[in-house]
Design a protein around this motif. Structure first.
Motif, PDB file in Angstrom:
ATOM      1  N   LEU A 196       0.853  -1.182   0.000  1.00 58.40           N
ATOM      2  CA  LEU A 196       0.000   0.000   0.000  1.00 58.40           C
ATOM      3  C   LEU A 196       0.893   1.237   0.000  1.00 58.40           C
ATOM      4  CD1 LEU A 196      -3.033   0.861   0.277  1.00 58.40           C
ATOM      5  CD2 LEU A 196      -2.594   1.021   2.729  1.00 58.40           C
ATOM      6  N   LYS A 197       0.725   2.069  -1.019  1.00 57.16           N
ATOM      7  CA  LYS A 197       1.527   3.298  -1.113  1.00 57.16           C
ATOM      8  C   LYS A 197       0.605   4.461  -1.406  1.00 57.16           C
ATOM      9  CE  LYS A 197       5.808   1.265  -2.331  1.00 57.16           C
ATOM     10  NZ  LYS A 197       7.117   1.543  -2.125  1.00 57.16           N
ATOM     11  N   LYS A 198       0.994   5.610  -0.884  1.00 64.27           N
ATOM     12  CA  LYS A 198       0.205   6.812  -1.130  1.00 64.27           C
ATOM     13  C   LYS A 198       0.851   7.622  -2.250  1.00 64.27           C
ATOM     14  CE  LYS A 198      -2.303  10.343   1.344  1.00 64.27           C
ATOM     15  NZ  LYS A 198      -2.585  10.921   2.650  1.00 64.27           N
ATOM     16  N   TYR A 199      -0.006   8.077  -3.164  1.00 67.07           N
ATOM     17  CA  TYR A 199       0.449   8.900  -4.273  1.00 67.07           C
ATOM     18  C   TYR A 199      -0.591   9.993  -4.494  1.00 67.07           C
ATOM     19  CZ  TYR A 199       1.830  10.279  -8.977  1.00 67.07           C
ATOM     20  OH  TYR A 199       2.225  11.003 -10.090  1.00 67.07           O
ATOM     21  N   ARG A 200      -0.201  11.239  -4.278  1.00 67.06           N
ATOM     22  CA  ARG A 200      -1.111  12.373  -4.472  1.00 67.06           C
ATOM     23  C   ARG A 200      -2.421  12.216  -3.717  1.00 67.06           C
ATOM     24  NH1 ARG A 200      -0.426  14.089 -10.816  1.00 67.06           N
ATOM     25  NH2 ARG A 200       1.810  14.357 -10.736  1.00 67.06           N
ATOM     26  N   ASN A 201      -2.350  12.004  -2.427  1.00 63.64           N
ATOM     27  CA  ASN A 201      -3.519  11.897  -1.538  1.00 63.64           C
ATOM     28  C   ASN A 201      -4.396  10.682  -1.790  1.00 63.64           C
ATOM     29  OD1 ASN A 201      -2.890  14.252  -0.090  1.00 63.64           O
ATOM     30  ND2 ASN A 201      -3.847  15.506  -1.672  1.00 63.64           N
ATOM     31  N   ARG A 202      -3.910   9.744  -2.579  1.00 62.84           N
ATOM     32  CA  ARG A 202      -4.683   8.542  -2.873  1.00 62.84           C
ATOM     33  C   ARG A 202      -3.785   7.328  -2.705  1.00 62.84           C
ATOM     34  NH1 ARG A 202      -8.610   7.993  -8.078  1.00 62.84           N
ATOM     35  NH2 ARG A 202     -10.458   8.046  -6.808  1.00 62.84           N
ATOM     36  N   TYR A 203      -4.354   6.274  -2.184  1.00 64.67           N
ATOM     37  CA  TYR A 203      -3.570   5.055  -1.980  1.00 64.67           C
ATOM     38  C   TYR A 203      -3.680   4.145  -3.190  1.00 64.67           C
ATOM     39  CZ  TYR A 203      -2.687   6.309   2.808  1.00 64.67           C
ATOM     40  OH  TYR A 203      -2.239   6.953   3.930  1.00 64.67           O
ATOM     41  N   ILE A 204      -2.588   3.439  -3.429  1.00 68.49           N
ATOM     42  CA  ILE A 204      -2.518   2.436  -4.490  1.00 68.49           C
ATOM     43  C   ILE A 204      -2.203   1.112  -3.816  1.00 68.49           C
ATOM     44  CG2 ILE A 204      -1.312   1.690  -6.578  1.00 68.49           C
ATOM     45  CD1 ILE A 204      -0.631   4.697  -7.013  1.00 68.49           C
ATOM     46  N   LEU A 205      -3.068   0.134  -4.054  1.00 70.54           N
ATOM     47  CA  LEU A 205      -2.892  -1.199  -3.487  1.00 70.54           C
ATOM     48  C   LEU A 205      -2.334  -2.099  -4.577  1.00 70.54           C
ATOM     49  CD1 LEU A 205      -3.388  -3.186  -1.133  1.00 70.54           C
ATOM     50  CD2 LEU A 205      -5.689  -3.523  -2.070  1.00 70.54           C
ATOM     51  N   THR A 206      -1.196  -2.726  -4.296  1.00 68.25           N
ATOM     52  CA  THR A 206      -0.540  -3.580  -5.282  1.00 68.25           C
ATOM     53  C   THR A 206      -0.320  -4.969  -4.699  1.00 68.25           C
ATOM     54  OG1 THR A 206       0.606  -1.652  -6.160  1.00 68.25           O
ATOM     55  CG2 THR A 206       1.470  -3.787  -6.796  1.00 68.25           C
ATOM     56  N   TYR A 207      -0.641  -5.961  -5.490  1.00 68.70           N
ATOM     57  CA  TYR A 207      -0.341  -7.353  -5.151  1.00 68.70           C
ATOM     58  C   TYR A 207       0.753  -7.822  -6.096  1.00 68.70           C
ATOM     59  CZ  TYR A 207      -4.692  -7.405  -2.517  1.00 68.70           C
ATOM     60  OH  TYR A 207      -5.686  -7.133  -1.618  1.00 68.70           O
ATOM     61  N   ALA A 208       1.852  -8.294  -5.539  1.00 71.55           N
ATOM     62  CA  ALA A 208       2.954  -8.815  -6.351  1.00 71.55           C
ATOM     63  C   ALA A 208       2.525 -10.138  -6.988  1.00 71.55           C
ATOM     64  CB  ALA A 208       4.193  -9.024  -5.487  1.00 71.55           C
ATOM     65  N   GLN A 209       3.246 -10.540  -8.028  1.00 73.16           N
ATOM     66  CA  GLN A 209       2.922 -11.777  -8.737  1.00 73.16           C
ATOM     67  C   GLN A 209       2.859 -12.982  -7.800  1.00 73.16           C
ATOM     68  OE1 GLN A 209       6.102 -11.335 -11.696  1.00 73.16           O
ATOM     69  NE2 GLN A 209       4.514 -11.537 -13.266  1.00 73.16           N
TER      70      GLN A 209
END
Length: 160
Positions: free
Chosen positions: A2-15
């Protein structure tokens, strides 16, 4: 992840976190991002007993809350608020069912959201979920076409 970018979070699942080895990434909605900020600012710090990279902290205040504990807490909360018996994995199925009922035939969108490599996987899992809704959408189209035609005929008669 979970990372924040410009006041919005991005949820990433690795392969390696996904059954089909397909990396997934989701931009979380503003409301969800605000809830995460609230949790990180007001709730999580009260549970921490030292530095930790985990989002949901276990009873020791340092390690990750176990998947089983989090799953049981989610199920208990959903039951308390809705009366429904749900586990976290069922949210995927509920989401797909709800989306397809509102958007009959919307399998490609659900394939992307669910992270399926093949459209056939999505279709075979959810085919038929939207049958009643598809019929209702079709019926409404027929009624709308009939009403437009009747309005056109009435308009032509009025001009004479």
């Amino acid at each position: 992840n979970l990372k924040k970018y410009r006041n919005r979070y991005i949820l990433t699942y690795a392969q390696d976190e996904v059954k089909n080895n397909n990396r997934l990434q989701f931009n979380l909605p503003d409301e969800t991002s605000r809830l995460i900020d609230w949790y990180l600012t007001d709730i999580r710090p009260q549970r921490l007993k030292g530095p930790s990279d985990y989002l949901f902290i276990g009873n020791d205040g340092l390690s990750a809350k176990s998947k089983n504990t989090l799953s049981l807490q989610i199920a208990k909360t959903v039951k308390a608020y809705t009366g429904l018996t749900m586990n976290p994995h069922l949210f995927r199925h509920a989401m797909a069912y709800i989306y397809l009922n509102e958007n009959p035939g919307g399998y490609q969108v659900m394939r992307l959201i669910l992270g399926h490599k093949s459209l056939n996987t999505t279709v075979s899992a959810y085919s038929g979920a939207e049958t009643k809704s598809a019929q209702a959408h079709f019926d409404q189209l027929v009624y709308d076409l009939r009403d437009r035609h009747q309005a056109h005929v009435t308009q032509r008669r009025t001009k004479r």
